[in-house]
Design an enzyme around this catalytic site. Structure first.
Site, PDB file in Angstrom:
ATOM      1  N   ASN A  34       0.853  -1.196   0.000  1.00  0.00           N
ATOM      2  CA  ASN A  34       0.000   0.000   0.000  1.00  0.00           C
ATOM      3  C   ASN A  34       0.883   1.237   0.000  1.00  0.00           C
ATOM      4  OD1 ASN A  34       0.562   0.786   2.825  1.00  0.00           O
ATOM      5  ND2 ASN A  34      -0.431  -1.170   3.248  1.00  0.00           N
ATOM      6  N   LYS A  84     -12.881   1.145  15.966  1.00  0.00           N
ATOM      7  CA  LYS A  84     -11.564   0.514  16.145  1.00  0.00           C
ATOM      8  C   LYS A  84     -11.099   0.664  17.598  1.00  0.00           C
ATOM      9  CE  LYS A  84      -7.198   0.199  13.696  1.00  0.00           C
ATOM     10  NZ  LYS A  84      -6.434   0.622  12.528  1.00  0.00           N
ATOM     11  N   LYS A 106     -10.623  -2.867  19.526  1.00  0.00           N
ATOM     12  CA  LYS A 106      -9.253  -3.318  19.753  1.00  0.00           C
ATOM     13  C   LYS A 106      -8.721  -2.931  21.132  1.00  0.00           C
ATOM     14  CE  LYS A 106      -8.343  -3.776  14.967  1.00  0.00           C
ATOM     15  NZ  LYS A 106      -7.345  -4.045  13.979  1.00  0.00           N
ATOM     16  N   LYS A 112       7.506 -17.855 -10.666  1.00  0.00           N
ATOM     17  CA  LYS A 112       6.859 -16.661 -11.237  1.00  0.00           C
ATOM     18  C   LYS A 112       5.610 -17.067 -12.035  1.00  0.00           C
ATOM     19  CE  LYS A 112       7.610 -12.920 -14.420  1.00  0.00           C
ATOM     20  NZ  LYS A 112       8.382 -12.509 -15.575  1.00  0.00           N
ATOM     21  N   ASP A 132      -4.592  -6.086   5.278  1.00  0.00           N
ATOM     22  CA  ASP A 132      -5.743  -6.808   5.829  1.00  0.00           C
ATOM     23  C   ASP A 132      -5.841  -8.199   5.211  1.00  0.00           C
ATOM     24  OD1 ASP A 132      -6.604  -4.726   7.446  1.00  0.00           O
ATOM     25  OD2 ASP A 132      -7.526  -3.718   5.731  1.00  0.00           O
ATOM     26  N   PHE A 164      -3.861   3.704  14.974  1.00  0.00           N
ATOM     27  CA  PHE A 164      -4.145   4.705  13.936  1.00  0.00           C
ATOM     28  C   PHE A 164      -5.296   4.182  13.074  1.00  0.00           C
ATOM     29  CE2 PHE A 164      -0.945   8.095  13.723  1.00  0.00           C
ATOM     30  CZ  PHE A 164      -0.163   7.718  14.791  1.00  0.00           C
TER      31      PHE A 164
END
Ligand SMILES: Cc1cc2nc3c(=O)[nH]c(=O)nc-3n(C[C@H](O)[C@H](O)[C@H](O)COP(=O)(O)O)c2cc1C
Length: 404
Positions: free
Chosen positions: A211, A343, A347, A296, A287, A329
């Protein structure tokens, strides 16, 4: 919330480099942040920019000489008055003089007499900068307690590409905050574990899913924690090399653990958690991951289906001790506060720091962020769009106060 440098007396010393005009923007920026800015110019600097420009920007008289300034405070006065002194740009000549204790003009004399934090922002042609004499002088002044910024790398005024460019104003401001403004050691003796960057989920030996997290926020928090007295360990996934290198130059790499995948990051956090007082989960952990092909994948079919497997939640597997503080975060493109508060509860976090990742004020990749902090005691505080370094300081100051 007020800027940290509001009402601080900042003396900007401008020496004779091609980047002298950029000091005008620096003064204007510091002034807008509420600082009282005074400028001293070397004789050479006045060849590049007129004192009148600085006088107009700062609303203060500009010192250009040791003598004939009967209407203004002499060098000792300036040294005593200043909360912070910044030499920007700092020529090789001025650094050499500071390294040898020469005091033959106003700037070198002020540098010799001042006891406040002194920041040096070198800017010069690459050959001048990498010259062993300049490097020796920089090391010497660092040992004398000067705070020396790393110049940027890029296209120079002389047409070559290399190290020696005047850094971005925001970076200078971040450096000021981390080194001078953050004087309260709120986290003294605390061991902080920070996860940084994105994770890499391998598809085959050459391809992966990751990401756009750069690690900038994590490193800004790491540096701020350090400046507030903490000892910091970073578990770094895929982060920008520039950010990592700049951190290593300042603090070394002993407390950085490099990992690749979400699975590696989880393992590493689990290994370190028992000796951690404050866990700060900044990383953008994948995630979903894939089964990595050993060979490959060939480009044969028109479509290729990848089957993704949910990763295990890092926080979910940790057993939080009574005195530990967990900060998470939330990076969201929509319903920011709602998802962040979900969250926080799900958590068992003490704080969640929410940042928007789409739109004009995106925190992704850039130098600025807009943050909202939610706490498990039901409190909420917003931190407006500004440099990641400044926000890191303000957020950690807020968290420290909330915890006490
Ligand atoms: C056009 C021009 C550009 C210069 N740019 C730089 C520079 O970017 N950095 C530097 O260290 N010296 C630069 N110099 C050399 C300095 O001006 C010179 O060393 C001077 O003695 C510095 O004096 P000061 O340190 O008192 O300001 C430049 C000189 C000229 C003529």
């Amino acid at each position: 919330m007020d800027s940290i440098i509001k009402d601080k007396n900042i003396t900007v010393c401008v020496t004779g480099g091609i980047a002298a005009y950029k000091a005008v923007y620096l003064c204007s920026f510091l002034k807008k942040k509420g600082a009282i800015v005074r400028v001293i110019m070397s004789k050479s600097a006045t060849e590049f920019v007129t004192p009148l420009t600085f006088k107009s920007i700062t609303n203060n008289p500009v010192i250009t000489t040791m003598f004939d300034n009967s209407d203004f405070i002499p060098h000792i006065g300036i040294s005593e008055l200043s909360d912070i002194i910044i030499v920007a740009p700092a020529t090789a000549n001025c650094i050499a003089k500071a390294a040898s204790g020469i005091a033959d003009d106003m700037i070198s004399t002020v540098l010799l007499s001042a006891t406040c934090p002194k920041i040096i922002v070198p800017a010069m042609n690459t050959q001048m900068y990498v010259n062993p004499v300049t490097q020796r002088n920089i090391n010497t002044i660092k040992n004398f307690g000067f705070l020396v910024m790393e110049p940027d790398t890029g296209l120079m005024a002389c047409g070559t590409t290399g190290v020696g460019r005047f850094p971005e104003i925001e970076s200078i401001y971040g450096f000021i905050i981390q080194n001078c403004a953050a004087r309260n050691h709120y986290f003294s003796g605390k061991k902080v574990l920070i996860t940084a960057g994105g994770t890499i989920e391998d598809i085959d030996p050459v391809r992966y899913i990751s990401n756009r997290s750069s690690g900038k926020t994590a490193f800004a928090f790491a540096e701020t924690f350090i400046s507030l007295g903490a000892s910091v360990t970073i578990i770094a996934g895929n982060v920008s090399d520039i950010i990592m290198d700049s951190y290593i130059k300042k603090y070394g790499n002993e407390n950085i653990i490099s990992v690749r995948s979400a699975h590696d990051m989880k393992k590493s956090v689990e290994e370190k958690i028992n000796s951690t007082d404050i866990l700060c989960m900044c990383a953008a952990v994948a995630d979903y991951t894939t089964e990595c092909n050993t060979l490959k994948i060939k480009k044969n079919e028109n479509t290729l289906n990848l089957s993704l497997i949910k990763t295990l939640d890092i926080l979910g597997s940790l057993h939080k001790k009574t005195n530990q503080v967990f900060i998470g975060f939330a990076a969201e493109s929509n319903n920011l506060e709602l998802y962040a508060s979900e969250k926080l509860n799900k958590k068992s976090l003490d704080f969640v720091i929410a940042n928007q990742i789409t739109g004009e004020k995106t925190a992704f990749g850039g130098d600025k962020s807009e943050l909202i902090v939610l706490s498990n005691t039901g409190k909420r505080e917003s931190f407006f769009y500004k440099s990641k370094n400044e926000n890191a300081y303000l957020v950690l100051e807020y968290i420290a106060r909330s915890l006490s």
